[in-house]
Structure formats: C-alpha cells, structure tokens
Design an enzyme around this catalytic site. Structure first.
Site, PDB file in Angstrom:
ATOM      1  N   HIS A  63      28.378   2.968   7.579  1.00 16.53           N
ATOM      2  CA  HIS A  63      28.307   1.684   8.291  1.00 16.53           C
ATOM      3  C   HIS A  63      28.702   1.832   9.748  1.00 16.53           C
ATOM      4  O   HIS A  63      29.595   2.603  10.094  1.00 16.53           O
ATOM      5  CB  HIS A  63      29.093   0.583   7.576  1.00 16.53           C
ATOM      6  CG  HIS A  63      30.582   0.740   7.487  1.00 16.53           C
ATOM      7  ND1 HIS A  63      31.432   0.233   8.433  1.00 16.53           N
ATOM      8  CD2 HIS A  63      31.375   1.316   6.549  1.00 16.53           C
ATOM      9  CE1 HIS A  63      32.693   0.479   8.070  1.00 16.53           C
ATOM     10  NE2 HIS A  63      32.688   1.142   6.935  1.00 16.53           N
ATOM     11  N   ASP A 177      36.761   4.462  10.807  1.00 15.75           N
ATOM     12  CA  ASP A 177      36.137   3.694   9.732  1.00 15.75           C
ATOM     13  C   ASP A 177      35.109   2.783  10.387  1.00 15.75           C
ATOM     14  O   ASP A 177      35.464   1.726  10.898  1.00 15.75           O
ATOM     15  CB  ASP A 177      37.203   2.893   8.979  1.00 15.75           C
ATOM     16  CG  ASP A 177      36.623   2.000   7.897  1.00 15.75           C
ATOM     17  OD1 ASP A 177      35.435   2.140   7.588  1.00 15.75           O
ATOM     18  OD2 ASP A 177      37.367   1.146   7.365  1.00 15.75           O
ATOM     19  N   GLU A 209      29.423  -4.041   7.130  1.00 15.77           N
ATOM     20  CA  GLU A 209      30.067  -3.591   5.885  1.00 15.77           C
ATOM     21  C   GLU A 209      31.396  -4.289   5.697  1.00 15.77           C
ATOM     22  O   GLU A 209      31.764  -4.690   4.596  1.00 15.77           O
ATOM     23  CB  GLU A 209      30.266  -2.068   5.918  1.00 15.77           C
ATOM     24  CG  GLU A 209      30.711  -1.464   4.593  1.00 15.77           C
ATOM     25  CD  GLU A 209      32.234  -1.329   4.428  1.00 15.77           C
ATOM     26  OE1 GLU A 209      32.661  -0.861   3.371  1.00 15.77           O
ATOM     27  OE2 GLU A 209      32.991  -1.698   5.360  1.00 15.77           O
TER      28      GLU A 209
HETATM   29 CO    CO Z   1      34.563   1.656   5.992  1.00 11.30          CO
END
Ligand code: CO
Length: 349
Positions: A63, A177, A209
């Site tokens: 993502h 992330d 996401e």
């Molecule tokens: Co993630």
C-alpha cells in the site's frame, strides 16, 4: 535497483490515505519500465502486469498510503485541529513536527503543541488525552492567515521527519508502513527481469489501506489473482517491557512470515512454500506471532473463487508513530524471499 535509495525517496514522499499522488507519481516512473502494462484505476491504485506462460495471476501487493491527518478545524487563533487518517494513538503525537501541504503543494511546518510542565498540575500530567485535545501550531495568529496560506478544512498532514541513515544497517523515516512494502515489490520486480515467468505477475500499489483495506478490494476484483502476497512494514516490538505473546516480531531477525493476524489467516500452502523457499535459499526469516493489525491480504483473500494469500513484512519499530526504525538487511532479505516465492509460486496451482 538500489533498495536503500528507493526506500529513502518513497519514505520522504507525501502520501496519507487518499492523498497518495506524490507516491503514485514516483512509483509509476520506476515501475513502468519493469512491466508490460501499467494502469491507474479510478480509486488511484497502480496496477502493473508482466505476462507469464500461464494466465493464472500471482499478485504482489503493497500500500502506498501512510498514516496521517486532515485538517478538521481552524481556530480563530490560527491553530489547527486534526482528523486522523489511519490508526493513531494520540499519546505519541505531542511535541512532534508535522508537514502540512497547502493547496499549491507547498509544505508548511508545524508542531503538535504541548503545555509546559511549569503550568501543568500533577493530576493533569497523568491524564490520558485524545486527538481532539491536540492542536497544531504553524506560527499563524489568525484563521485568515491560515486560509491565506492555502490551508483549509481537508488539507492533508503527515509527520515531518526526513529519512535518515543512522548507521550501516539502520535507517529512520516517517513512512516505512508501507513504503517498505512498495520497495520490496519494486525491487523484486526488478530482480525478476529476464526471468521466464510461469504465472502472470501483477503488482499493485494500493490506496487507503489504513482506512480499511479499501484499495486492495478493487484491485483483487480487477486482477482476479490465484495467489497473492501482501508486502508490509509491520510491528517490531522487541523493546523493553514487551515479552512473550505480545512480542509479535523483532527487528534484525529477518522478514516476517504471517500465520494469522486480526484480519486474516494466511493460506497454509503459502506459508509452507515461503518457509521452503527461505530454507532452500538460506534466507533468515521469523514467523510473526498471531495478533496485531490487518493487511491488504484480508481484502484480497475472499474475492472471486478465493485467493491463496500470504504476508511478508519487514519488522519496523515504532510504526504508526511520527518516526520508525528499520534494519536494512531485513529489507534485503524480504526482497530475496519475495523473489524466491515468485519463482516457485506455480507449484501452488
Ligand atoms: Co501497513
């Protein structure tokens, strides 16, 4: 392709959920020469395809979005209030620098304001607080001044920390992330240039996401994969005070292979193949303990006739905070494990 350079560019790119334009532009540039076809769908997902001998599709997914905020309210005194994009714990925010992106793309620096201990009573200091209590100071003294800068309700905001290499093996940045996953997908695609693919390989870089796996759902509908791997930056919690079942993964022990998390249970065939590949290619890895959040794999698994799914992650300390830490050999080994899996995935058909 240099994974370190790519991670640096991607982590520095501005891209909270649904405002991933800068990340998408960067990815389209880098991925276009590595695929036969590339398109961007109406939600903003990037989908690349490399044709293999068979029509069955293996999907690598990462993502693009990072956890961030939208400006929710502007005080008459010029301070900003925030609406969260993704899972934030308000306790990690006070005192941190933020980047606010104005209408014309200029970055305005801000700080999440705090009260000095000098005026805070003992009882107040031990009290938990919520995001609603926080305010962002961009140095403006009136609402009109804020509006004149091109900042309004809905203006996007992300943590204000650049990528930094702190020693040979460790880096810090705001958006591992999931820019770590985007780096794995791109570098694996690059490593597979010239390799005669059995399955058709699709690569998706998804939107939103962090708002509930929203982009991946439409990707799975379009691509109809047989097998899919979600590539992530996940929770390394090898820090003081975390023991036993709460220690989901450790930094420096190799990429993680997910057994189960709160959103999905990985397909056993996929876990077994990942562990075979790791053993055969001598790649260090760790099983992530069942628990933690969710990934795009959960949105992809129940689509069509069902999809065999797995998750490979780079364990990063302090994700969903303004700044996280990553061990570079874990990233390199995640790329090797992903590449090895693609080479062997046709055995799952
Ligand atoms: Co993630």
């Amino acid at each position: 392709m240099n994974a370190l350079d790519l991670l640096e560019q991607l982590s520095n790119a501005f891209g909270p959920s649904s405002v991933e334009d800068d990340v998408r532009d960067l990815i389209v540039d880098v991925v276009k020469p590595l695929v036969d076809e590339l398109r961007v769908d109406r939600m903003g997902n990037v989908i690349g395809t490399r044709r293999g001998r068979r029509d069955d599709v293996l999907l690598l997914d990462a993502h693009m979005d990072e956890v961030g905020f939208l400006v929710s309210y502007i005080e008459e005194s010029g301070f900003l209030r925030l609406f969260p994009l993704g899972g934030w714990d308000a306790r990690v925010l006070p005192g941190h620098a933020l980047n606010v992106r104005t209408k014309d793309g200029t970055i305005v620096r801000g700080i999440v304001g705090t009260l000095p201990p000098h005026i805070t009573a003992e009882a107040e200091r031990s009290k938990a607080f919520a995001l609603d209590d926080l305010f962002v100071d961009i140095g403006a003294s009136t609402k009109d001044e804020v509006l004149a800068l091109g900042i309004d309700t809905g203006t996007p905001v992300v943590p204000g920390y650049p990528f930094e290499r702190i020693n040979d093996n460790l880096v810090m940045g705001k958006a591992f992330d999931d820019r770590a996953g985007c780096t794995i997908a791109t570098c694996a695609l690059d490593a597979l240039q010239g390799f005669d693919l059995d399955m058709t390989l699709a690569v998706s870089f998804t939107t939103s996401e962090e708002l509930g796996l929203r982009g991946a759902r439409t990707v799975a509908n379009q691509v109809a994969p047989h097998v899919a791997l979600a590539l992530e930056g996940t929770t390394a919690v090898d820090v003081p005070g975390v023991h036993g079942a709460r220690k989901l993964a450790s930094m420096g022990k190799g990429p993680t292979v997910t057994i189960a998390d709160r959103s999905a249970i990985a397909s056993r065939q996929v876990v077994a193949l990942l562990e075979d590949v790791a053993a055969k290619d001598n790649i260090p890895y760790q099983r992530k303990l069942p628990g933690g959040g969710g990934t795009d794999a959960a949105a992809i698994q129940p689509v069509g006739e069902g999809v065999l799914v797995g998750v490979i992650s780079v364990p990063c300390r302090y994700i969903h905070s303004p700044l996280s830490m990553l061990f570079l050999p874990d990233l390199e080994n995640a790329i090797r494990l992903t590449t090895g899996f693609v080479r062997s995935a046709a055995s799952l058909l």
